[in-house]
Design a protein around this motif. Structure first.
Motif, short mmCIF file in Angstrom:
data_model
loop_
_atom_site.label_atom_id
_atom_site.label_comp_id
_atom_site.label_asym_id
_atom_site.label_seq_id
_atom_site.Cartn_x
_atom_site.Cartn_y
_atom_site.Cartn_z
N LYS A 14 1.00 -1.18 0.18
CA LYS A 14 0.01 -0.08 0.03
C LYS A 14 0.82 1.24 -0.06
O LYS A 14 0.43 2.32 -0.56
CB LYS A 14 -0.81 -0.14 1.27
CG LYS A 14 -1.73 -1.39 1.37
CD LYS A 14 -3.23 -1.00 1.25
CE LYS A 14 -4.15 -2.18 1.54
NZ LYS A 14 -5.03 -2.58 0.56
N LYS A 62 -3.87 0.95 7.68
CA LYS A 62 -3.54 -0.22 6.72
C LYS A 62 -2.40 -1.04 6.89
O LYS A 62 -1.11 -0.04 6.75
CB LYS A 62 -3.79 0.39 5.36
CG LYS A 62 -5.04 1.25 5.15
CD LYS A 62 -5.18 1.35 3.58
CE LYS A 62 -6.53 2.04 3.22
NZ LYS A 62 -6.87 2.29 1.81
N VAL A 103 -7.30 -3.83 6.41
CA VAL A 103 -7.60 -2.32 6.60
C VAL A 103 -8.46 -2.19 7.78
O VAL A 103 -9.69 -2.71 7.73
CB VAL A 103 -8.21 -2.01 5.27
CG1 VAL A 103 -8.88 -0.44 5.59
CG2 VAL A 103 -7.23 -1.80 4.22
N GLU A 157 -4.11 6.94 6.83
CA GLU A 157 -4.75 7.72 5.82
C GLU A 157 -6.02 8.66 6.35
O GLU A 157 -6.88 7.91 7.23
CB GLU A 157 -4.77 7.19 4.41
CG GLU A 157 -5.86 6.21 4.22
CD GLU A 157 -5.85 5.69 2.99
OE1 GLU A 157 -4.68 5.66 2.38
OE2 GLU A 157 -6.99 5.37 2.37
N GLU A 158 -6.25 9.60 5.78
CA GLU A 158 -7.59 10.35 5.77
C GLU A 158 -8.69 9.52 5.37
O GLU A 158 -8.91 8.76 4.62
CB GLU A 158 -7.36 11.49 4.79
CG GLU A 158 -8.61 12.18 4.65
CD GLU A 158 -8.51 13.01 3.18
OE1 GLU A 158 -9.18 14.04 3.07
OE2 GLU A 158 -7.50 12.68 2.39
N PHE A 159 -9.86 9.52 6.29
CA PHE A 159 -11.09 8.95 6.02
C PHE A 159 -11.62 9.51 4.85
O PHE A 159 -11.85 10.81 4.98
CB PHE A 159 -11.87 8.95 7.27
CG PHE A 159 -13.22 8.38 7.15
CD1 PHE A 159 -13.25 6.73 7.01
CD2 PHE A 159 -14.43 9.13 7.06
CE1 PHE A 159 -14.72 6.33 6.72
CE2 PHE A 159 -15.65 8.68 6.93
CZ PHE A 159 -15.75 7.32 6.85
N LEU A 160 -12.11 9.09 3.89
CA LEU A 160 -13.06 9.63 2.87
C LEU A 160 -14.41 8.98 3.03
O LEU A 160 -14.56 8.03 2.84
CB LEU A 160 -12.36 9.13 1.43
CG LEU A 160 -10.97 9.73 1.12
CD1 LEU A 160 -10.67 9.04 -0.24
CD2 LEU A 160 -10.85 11.26 1.10
N GLU A 201 -18.58 3.96 -2.71
CA GLU A 201 -17.47 3.05 -3.43
C GLU A 201 -17.91 2.67 -4.76
O GLU A 201 -19.04 2.19 -4.84
CB GLU A 201 -16.92 1.88 -2.46
CG GLU A 201 -15.86 2.38 -1.63
CD GLU A 201 -15.56 1.17 -0.48
OE1 GLU A 201 -14.84 0.23 -0.97
OE2 GLU A 201 -15.80 1.14 0.67
N LYS A 211 -19.20 -5.28 1.16
CA LYS A 211 -18.10 -5.94 1.82
C LYS A 211 -18.72 -6.23 3.06
O LYS A 211 -17.84 -7.37 3.64
CB LYS A 211 -17.16 -4.81 2.01
CG LYS A 211 -16.31 -4.60 0.73
CD LYS A 211 -14.67 -4.44 1.02
CE LYS A 211 -13.76 -4.59 -0.23
NZ LYS A 211 -13.92 -3.26 -1.11
N ILE A 232 -8.72 4.63 -3.76
CA ILE A 232 -8.75 4.14 -2.34
C ILE A 232 -7.45 2.89 -2.39
O ILE A 232 -6.80 2.80 -1.74
CB ILE A 232 -9.72 3.12 -1.79
CG1 ILE A 232 -10.73 4.43 -1.78
CG2 ILE A 232 -9.53 2.66 -0.61
CD1 ILE A 232 -11.97 4.09 -0.83
N GLU A 233 -7.42 1.92 -3.56
CA GLU A 233 -6.63 0.99 -3.50
C GLU A 233 -6.67 0.43 -5.04
O GLU A 233 -7.46 0.66 -5.60
CB GLU A 233 -6.75 -0.13 -2.62
CG GLU A 233 -8.33 -0.84 -3.01
CD GLU A 233 -8.50 -2.21 -2.29
OE1 GLU A 233 -7.43 -2.86 -1.89
OE2 GLU A 233 -9.41 -2.60 -2.61
P1 AMP Z 1 -9.15 -2.26 1.10
O1 AMP Z 1 -8.85 -3.65 1.76
O2 AMP Z 1 -8.16 -1.45 0.56
O3 AMP Z 1 -10.29 -2.59 -0.01
O4 AMP Z 1 -10.02 -1.62 2.23
C1 AMP Z 1 -11.06 -2.13 2.70
C2 AMP Z 1 -12.43 -0.88 2.84
O5 AMP Z 1 -11.88 -0.05 3.71
C3 AMP Z 1 -12.63 -0.33 1.59
O6 AMP Z 1 -13.16 -0.89 0.78
C4 AMP Z 1 -13.26 0.91 2.13
O7 AMP Z 1 -14.63 0.62 2.43
C5 AMP Z 1 -12.44 1.13 3.30
N1 AMP Z 1 -11.57 2.11 3.17
C6 AMP Z 1 -10.41 2.16 2.62
N2 AMP Z 1 -9.66 3.09 2.89
C7 AMP Z 1 -10.48 4.09 3.17
C8 AMP Z 1 -10.38 5.70 3.44
N3 AMP Z 1 -9.32 6.44 3.33
N4 AMP Z 1 -11.50 6.10 3.52
C9 AMP Z 1 -12.81 5.16 3.86
N5 AMP Z 1 -12.85 4.20 3.75
C10 AMP Z 1 -11.72 3.65 3.22
#
Ligand code: AMP
Ligand code: GLY
Length: 428
Positions: A105, A145, A155, A187-190, A194, A216, A286-287
């Motif tokens: 990441k 993360k 995460v 990181e900042e919460f957005l 999605e 999810k 986000i990823e």
């Molecule tokens: P990932 O495993 O990276 O897909 O992250 C899992 C979930 O965490 C994502 O699908 C989002 O719902 C949540 N998430 C990850 N990063 C953020 C962020 N910066 N702000 C808000 N939600 C996030």
């Protein structure tokens, strides 16, 4: 040609289903595959140790395999593509260096920062004290993360400063994810909605595929623990996604990433699965995942009208440019509901009996993909957390949803559960 597909889940069942229909495909070997995958036409299961590239190469040579498709992220991050290419075997997926886009990441975030790709503000840490100070200064909600691969569990969206600090301590101590947690991104919460957007590249040309949205959380109303995904549909709902937004994501996120990867000397070939947060109409990355999503792949394969084998083979051999405007998707909506073992994503039982599968009608637009089953003593039994990926397609999402749940209702499995509201965002 003979093709080898690596993987065994619902995503790979969907890929096998579509690859076996390809005009390129004589025989499809799948490693390890599954009993359900082995029932697709032209398909043979084979148990290879994919962490041993020499074994995979020898198998390819013995069975005249000219093309390899890799489903899951682990063999990509471990460098199976590099080994196969050295042996002159065409392979779909990124090199070990390019797979860092998903494998680290921190790598992905640093690349975004360097090349101005919109993403959440962040810092990287290996020191607990410094990370805790940063969390104190930022406040909550905040997102923690693990840097490396953590099977979708790395995460933590922390609602409180305490929760965030605890997550950091668990990760950096090595208790939570071992080596994968030895470095963290905070990181900042957005706050937004999605969307998953998929694109394909041969390292030079980048072409859009399509969009999807997944679910999810384990339970209805997006409650309960995070899972690998309890259902998905494609395309994403109209209110959040549009052709204009797709163009913006391509031009501001995916193509700049491709240019950046080339500029860094690690051109990316394979699937860009961009996890996006749409905040007030603006897309943020986000990823990245460097493979198809599971369960997003199941609706995607149902909607894809083009020949998957030809498309992936051309992307593997620097011939993607000829597909410009020629990747054809059904205008219909596809929706997939996951049936999971009771207890998932926590502890669950394997080996429970699933009845009724032969009563589920199947066609080009209705298919039960198997994510974790076995066929033993003339019956299907569960063999994983996510077990079935029931998928259908129809002219509207509403109709696809009714049809999928109609299929689900024919499955008689006391030891499993499923969400009853897949598609709610688009339908409410
Ligand atoms: P990932 O495993 O990276 O897909 O992250 C899992 C979930 O965490 C994502 O699908 C989002 O719902 C949540 N998430 C990850 N990063 C953020 C962020 N910066 N702000 C808000 N939600 C996030
Ligand atoms: N559906 C989430 C993933 O494949 O990572």
């Amino acid at each position: 040609m003979n093709i080898l597909l690596i993987g065994s889940g619902g995503r790979e069942h969907a890929l096998a289903w579509k690859l076996s229909q390809s005009s390129l495909c004589d025989q499809l070997f799948v490693s390890p595959g599954s009993d359900a995958i082995g029932r697709e036409p032209k398909t043979v299961n084979t148990a290879l140790d994919t962490s041993d590239p020499v074994a995979v190469i020898l198998f390819c040579e013995e069975h005249d395999i000219e093309f390899v498709v890799i489903g899951p992220e682990t063999p990509l991050v471990e460098g199976l593509v590099d080994a196969l290419e050295t042996a002159d075997i065409a392979v779909f997926g990124p090199s070990k260096a390019a797979a860092q886009l998903e494998g680290s990441k921190g790598f992905m975030k640093d690349l975004c920062k360097k090349y101005n790709i919109p993403t959440a503000a962040y810092e990287r840490f290996t020191d607990v004290k410094k990370a805790h100070d940063f969390i104190e200064a930022q406040g909550a909600p905040i997102v923690v993360k693990a840097d490396g691969l953590a099977a979708g569990k790395g995460v933590i969206v922390a609602q409180t400063v305490e929760q965030a600090k605890e997550a950091v301590s668990d990760m950096l101590s090595g208790d939570a994810f071992g080596e994968a947690g030895s470095s963290v991104v905070i990181e900042e919460f957005l706050d937004g909605e999605e969307v998953s957007f998929f694109a394909i590249s041969d390292g030079a040309t980048v072409l859009p595929l399509t969009s999807a949205q997944d679910h999810k959380r384990a339970f209805d109303g997006d409650k309960g623990p995070n899972t690998g995904g309890m259902g998905a549909y494609s395309p994403a709902r109209e209110g959040v996604w549009s052709p204009e937004l797709e163009r913006e994501v391509l031009e501001r996120i995916v193509r700049p990433t491709a240019d950046a990867m080339s500029a860094e000397g690690t051109p990316f070939k394979g699937i860009y699965y961009a996890g996006l947060m749409i905040v007030h109409g603006k897309p943020y990355l986000i990823e990245y995942n460097v493979r198809f999503g599971d369960p997003e792949c199941q609706p995607l394969m149902m909607r894809l009208k083009s020949d998957l084998g030809e498309l992936l083979y051309d992307a593997s051999t620097n011939n993607l440019s000829k597909w410009d405007d020629k990747i054809v998707w059904s205008k219909e909506h596809a929706l997939c509901v996951i049936m999971a073992a009771n207890g998932y994503p926590g502890a669950y039982e394997k080996g429970t009996s699933i009845r009724g599968l032969n009563h589920v009608p199947e066609s080009r637009k209705m298919k039960v993909f198997h994510a974790g089953t076995k066929y033993e003593d003339e019956q299907w039994i569960s063999n994983g957390g996510r077990v079935l990926a029931v998928t259908s397609m129809d002219s509207s999402l509403d109709l696809a949803q009714s049809k999928t749940y109609e299929m689900v209702s024919k499955v008689n499995w006391e030891d499993g559960f499923y969400r009853k509201d897949i598609g709610w965002r688009a339908l409410s």
